[in-house]
Design a protein around this motif. Structure first.
Motif: not given
Length: 257
Positions: A11-14, A122-124, A176-185, A187-199
């Motif tokens: 998940v974390g690599c997607l 275990f997913a949320p 099932p665990e999270q949604t990731k959004i990235v653009k080609f500009d 910039k750093d984009y926050p990774n979203q999801g209840p189990d993602m580490p802070q920062g």
């Protein structure tokens, strides 16, 4: 665990970027092909006192835990517990906001040269992803303390990734665990999801029309870089993940559904 969670490797690599909006060949649904994927892992366990251990699961930091079965502060706003079931058996569990995120049962071989890990994430929504790890000892002589390198893994669950266009010049990745959004500009984009580490953030660039490269960070520190490549017929997606501090990459192969 946090380092291995099938979560961190599946998940974390997607995190990726886009080619050209509506015609982006990365868009679609992708199912992990365990027979073609290669998961490798390394973990370090150091004895630092009476029944106290420092666990390095990757990412460049260690978590110090008393092996007494209680929940103790861990990385990324989680808690970690280690329960000694016997001289050759431990149960390890991680929680986030009191919800179980992972469980793992570790068992040593009779000669203490091998370690098996029955690892479940275990997913949320309550769904579970299981991986059976087998490690060989590369440092240390007895007990769980030492350096361990995985020699084989078997993925025992279905994993499907949904890739969608996002605002014309980006991509969203949903599972099932999270949604990731990235653009080609750049910039750093926050990774979203209840189990993602802070920062936790990601940035991406396009190498060519079939290859993406991205960088993952936590609080400004690079935790992984990865290359994501489509096959010429756009039916296979291969992700080669280089985690910080690791000499061997993880290779994840997905088939288009």
């Amino acid at each position: 665990m946090s380092k291995r969670t099938l979560r961190l490797l599946l998940v974390g690599c997607l995190f990726a970027g886009a080619l050209w909006a509506t015609e982006d060949p990365f868009v679609g649904e992708w199912r992990l092909n365990p027979s073609k994927s290669k998961l490798t892992d390394e973990m370090k366990v150091e004895s630092v006192g009476a029944n106290k251990y420092a666990f390095d699961f990757g990412g460049g930091s260690a978590e110090t835990i008393v092996a007494g079965g209680t929940d103790q502060p861990g990385d990324g706003g989680t808690t970690l517990s280690v329960t000694v079931l016997g001289p050759d058996s431990w149960k390890v569990a991680r929680k986030k906001d009191r919800r179980i995120v992972i469980t793992a049962t570790w068992k040593l071989s009779e000669d203490a040269k091998m370690l098996t890990d029955d690892f479940t994430f275990f997913a949320p929504n309550g769904s579970a992803s299981n991986v059976n790890y087998v490690y060989r000892r590369t440092a240390g002589t007895s007990g769980f303390a030492g350096t361990w390198e995985s020699t084989s893994e078997q993925v025992n669950s279905v994993f499907v990734l949904q890739v969608r266009s996002y605002e014309g010049d980006g991509l969203s990745f949903s599972d099932p665990e999270q949604t990731k959004i990235v653009k080609f500009d750049g910039k750093d984009y926050p990774n979203q999801g209840p189990d993602m580490p802070q920062g936790s953030v990601s940035s991406a660039r396009r190498v060519n029309e079939r290859t993406l490269q991205l960088t993952d960070k936590i609080n400004g520190k690079t935790t992984a870089t990865r290359q994501i490549e489509l096959s010429p017929n756009h039916k296979t997606l291969t992700m080669t993940v280089h985690a910080a501090g690791r000499s061997k990459p993880n290779i994840l192969v997905f088939d288009r559904e």
